[in-house]
Motif scaffolding. Structure first.
Motif, PDB file in Angstrom:
ATOM      1  N   ILE A 178      26.054  50.706  47.526  1.00  0.00           N
ATOM      2  CA  ILE A 178      26.905  49.740  46.825  1.00  0.00           C
ATOM      3  C   ILE A 178      28.042  49.252  47.719  1.00  0.00           C
ATOM      4  O   ILE A 178      28.431  48.088  47.655  1.00  0.00           O
ATOM      5  CB  ILE A 178      27.442  50.342  45.512  1.00  0.00           C
ATOM      6  N   ALA A 179      28.549  50.114  48.577  1.00  0.00           N
ATOM      7  CA  ALA A 179      29.647  49.724  49.469  1.00  0.00           C
ATOM      8  C   ALA A 179      29.231  48.617  50.438  1.00  0.00           C
ATOM      9  O   ALA A 179      30.080  47.898  50.955  1.00  0.00           O
ATOM     10  CB  ALA A 179      30.155  50.929  50.253  1.00  0.00           C
ATOM     11  N   SER A 195      27.496  45.999  49.580  1.00  0.00           N
ATOM     12  CA  SER A 195      27.268  44.739  48.870  1.00  0.00           C
ATOM     13  C   SER A 195      28.566  43.941  48.723  1.00  0.00           C
ATOM     14  O   SER A 195      29.611  44.327  49.229  1.00  0.00           O
ATOM     15  CB  SER A 195      26.630  45.007  47.516  1.00  0.00           C
ATOM     16  N   ASN A 196      28.487  42.859  48.015  1.00  0.00           N
ATOM     17  CA  ASN A 196      29.587  41.917  47.862  1.00  0.00           C
ATOM     18  C   ASN A 196      30.799  42.556  47.177  1.00  0.00           C
ATOM     19  O   ASN A 196      30.725  42.933  46.013  1.00  0.00           O
ATOM     20  CB  ASN A 196      29.101  40.717  47.047  1.00  0.00           C
ATOM     21  N   PRO A 197      31.941  42.645  47.865  1.00  0.00           N
ATOM     22  CA  PRO A 197      33.137  43.261  47.269  1.00  0.00           C
ATOM     23  C   PRO A 197      33.631  42.535  46.017  1.00  0.00           C
ATOM     24  O   PRO A 197      34.079  43.171  45.074  1.00  0.00           O
ATOM     25  CB  PRO A 197      34.183  43.180  48.382  1.00  0.00           C
ATOM     26  N   LEU A 240      31.874  40.973  43.792  1.00  0.00           N
ATOM     27  CA  LEU A 240      30.993  41.342  42.682  1.00  0.00           C
ATOM     28  C   LEU A 240      31.461  42.643  42.046  1.00  0.00           C
ATOM     29  O   LEU A 240      31.610  42.740  40.823  1.00  0.00           O
ATOM     30  CB  LEU A 240      29.550  41.489  43.172  1.00  0.00           C
ATOM     31  N   TRP A 241      31.732  43.648  42.878  1.00  0.00           N
ATOM     32  CA  TRP A 241      32.136  44.953  42.350  1.00  0.00           C
ATOM     33  C   TRP A 241      33.557  44.928  41.799  1.00  0.00           C
ATOM     34  O   TRP A 241      33.882  45.673  40.874  1.00  0.00           O
ATOM     35  CB  TRP A 241      31.912  46.043  43.394  1.00  0.00           C
ATOM     36  N   ASN A 242      34.395  44.074  42.341  1.00  0.00           N
ATOM     37  CA  ASN A 242      35.717  43.869  41.761  1.00  0.00           C
ATOM     38  C   ASN A 242      35.565  43.374  40.322  1.00  0.00           C
ATOM     39  O   ASN A 242      36.192  43.897  39.401  1.00  0.00           O
ATOM     40  CB  ASN A 242      36.501  42.862  42.605  1.00  0.00           C
ATOM     41  N   ASP A 243      34.717  42.370  40.140  1.00  0.00           N
ATOM     42  CA  ASP A 243      34.479  41.815  38.807  1.00  0.00           C
ATOM     43  C   ASP A 243      33.884  42.850  37.861  1.00  0.00           C
ATOM     44  O   ASP A 243      34.289  42.953  36.699  1.00  0.00           O
ATOM     45  CB  ASP A 243      33.562  40.593  38.892  1.00  0.00           C
ATOM     46  N   VAL A 244      32.918  43.619  38.358  1.00  0.00           N
ATOM     47  CA  VAL A 244      32.297  44.670  37.535  1.00  0.00           C
ATOM     48  C   VAL A 244      33.357  45.668  37.075  1.00  0.00           C
ATOM     49  O   VAL A 244      33.405  46.039  35.899  1.00  0.00           O
ATOM     50  CB  VAL A 244      31.172  45.390  38.317  1.00  0.00           C
ATOM     51  N   CYS A 245      34.219  46.091  37.977  1.00  0.00           N
ATOM     52  CA  CYS A 245      35.251  47.078  37.636  1.00  0.00           C
ATOM     53  C   CYS A 245      36.256  46.534  36.628  1.00  0.00           C
ATOM     54  O   CYS A 245      36.641  47.236  35.684  1.00  0.00           O
ATOM     55  CB  CYS A 245      35.980  47.549  38.889  1.00  0.00           C
ATOM     56  N   ILE A 256      34.644  52.637  33.223  1.00  0.00           N
ATOM     57  CA  ILE A 256      34.758  53.125  34.597  1.00  0.00           C
ATOM     58  C   ILE A 256      35.899  54.131  34.713  1.00  0.00           C
ATOM     59  O   ILE A 256      35.752  55.175  35.355  1.00  0.00           O
ATOM     60  CB  ILE A 256      34.913  51.954  35.579  1.00  0.00           C
TER      61      ILE A 256
END
Length: 70
Positions: free
Chosen positions: A9-10, A12-14, A16-21, A28
């Protein structure tokens, strides 16, 4: 390959994961708090040299992993 798989996951697109969090912050944060609690248990056992407690931690981890699908 284990570390690379674990950190997939690290890579991939930062954003994207910002939005997910942000969108899933409640869940989370709950999971992070649970993880911190488990890690604290491992830390305490390691610091104390408590092999029995550490073995129990690993047994619980194995049991949880065994319930995951193949």
């Amino acid at each position: 390959t284990g570390l690379k798989d674990t950190t997939r996951i690290a890579g991939s697109n930062p954003q994207l994961w910002n939005d997910v969090c942000i969108q899933n912050s409640k869940n989370i944060l709950k999971s992070l708090d649970e993880t911190i609690k488990v890690l604290a248990t491992y830390r305490k056992a390691i610091c104390a040299g408590d092999e029995g407690s550490l073995t129990e931690c690993f047994k619980r981890a194995k049991e949880k992993r065994d319930t995951l699908g193949a």
